[in-house]
Design an enzyme around this catalytic site. Structure first.
Site, short mmCIF file in Angstrom:
data_model
loop_
_atom_site.label_atom_id
_atom_site.label_comp_id
_atom_site.label_asym_id
_atom_site.label_seq_id
_atom_site.Cartn_x
_atom_site.Cartn_y
_atom_site.Cartn_z
N THR A 50 4.71 -37.94 -3.63
CA THR A 50 5.24 -36.60 -3.45
C THR A 50 4.27 -35.53 -3.92
O THR A 50 3.46 -35.78 -4.83
CB THR A 50 6.56 -36.45 -4.24
N GLU A 52 5.11 -33.35 -5.71
CA GLU A 52 5.52 -33.09 -7.10
C GLU A 52 4.54 -33.72 -8.09
O GLU A 52 4.57 -33.40 -9.28
CB GLU A 52 6.92 -33.63 -7.35
N TYR A 74 11.02 -36.53 -12.23
CA TYR A 74 10.79 -37.09 -10.91
C TYR A 74 9.28 -37.17 -10.62
O TYR A 74 8.78 -38.21 -10.20
CB TYR A 74 11.49 -36.25 -9.85
N LYS A 78 7.09 -40.62 -10.17
CA LYS A 78 6.30 -40.87 -8.96
C LYS A 78 4.82 -41.03 -9.30
O LYS A 78 4.09 -41.75 -8.60
CB LYS A 78 6.50 -39.74 -7.95
#
Length: 177
Positions: A50, A52, A74, A78
């Site tokens: 991601t 992110e 999160y 990841k």
């Protein structure tokens, strides 16, 4: 192809351990199953990472050499998944790749994603079930695409070939080695 996403980033703060278990350690479990079952020579593994991972953006636009700086449980989970894929690829000669996906939408998105929130709220206004709705930061800027535009490069990365990068120039996804 591991495309697991337990929660949206904001909610991951409320359920940090669950997020780490599903999005981070879950990837390890899949990779370990491949290794334990003796399938490293037969499996091609794609980890959907991601944007992110970049979190607190260090440069615009992001590219494969942009440092990671996740700012949510999160993103951190990841990031673990990203590096455990690299580790298994190098340690066990497993064909395992990461794809860093930016925002993408499809009709299957949940109601907590912005486009679904807008479309569902407009429908409710039209039906007289809602007077108005609010959104978060309208000044934020995000790269965006349709989910199918992310699946096609992922499939390309899983095909036997010489290189390990796939992409469409400026458009997402940014695929990492």
């Amino acid at each position: 192809m591991n495309t697991v996403r337990a929660l949206v980033s904001v909610i991951s703060f409320d359920l940090a351990e669950y997020t780490a278990d599903v999005d981070g350690v879950g990837t390890l479990r899949l990779l370990d199953a491949v290794k334990t079952c003796g399938l490293t020579g037969n499996v091609r593994f794609y980890q959907a990472s991601t944007s992110e991972l970049f979190g607190k953006v260090q440069e615009i636009p992001q590219k494969e050499t942009t440092p990671f700086y996740p700012r949510s449980p999160y993103g951190a989970a990841k990031l673990y998944a990203y590096w455990i894929v690299v580790n298994f690829r190098e340690a066990y000669n497993l064909f395992a790749v990461n794809g860093i996906l930016f925002n993408h939408e499809s009709p299957r998105r949940g109601a907590n994603f912005v486009t679904r929130k807008i479309s569902r709220s407009v429908a409710k206004i039209h039906l007289g079930q809602l007077d108005c709705f609010s959104l978060g930061n309208l000044d934020s800027k995000r790269d965006w695409g349709h989910a199918k535009d992310y699946v096609e490069p992922a499939v390309v990365k899983l095909r036997p070939r010489d290189g390990r990068r796939a992409g469409k120039g400026f458009a997402p996804p940014l695929c990492a080695p």
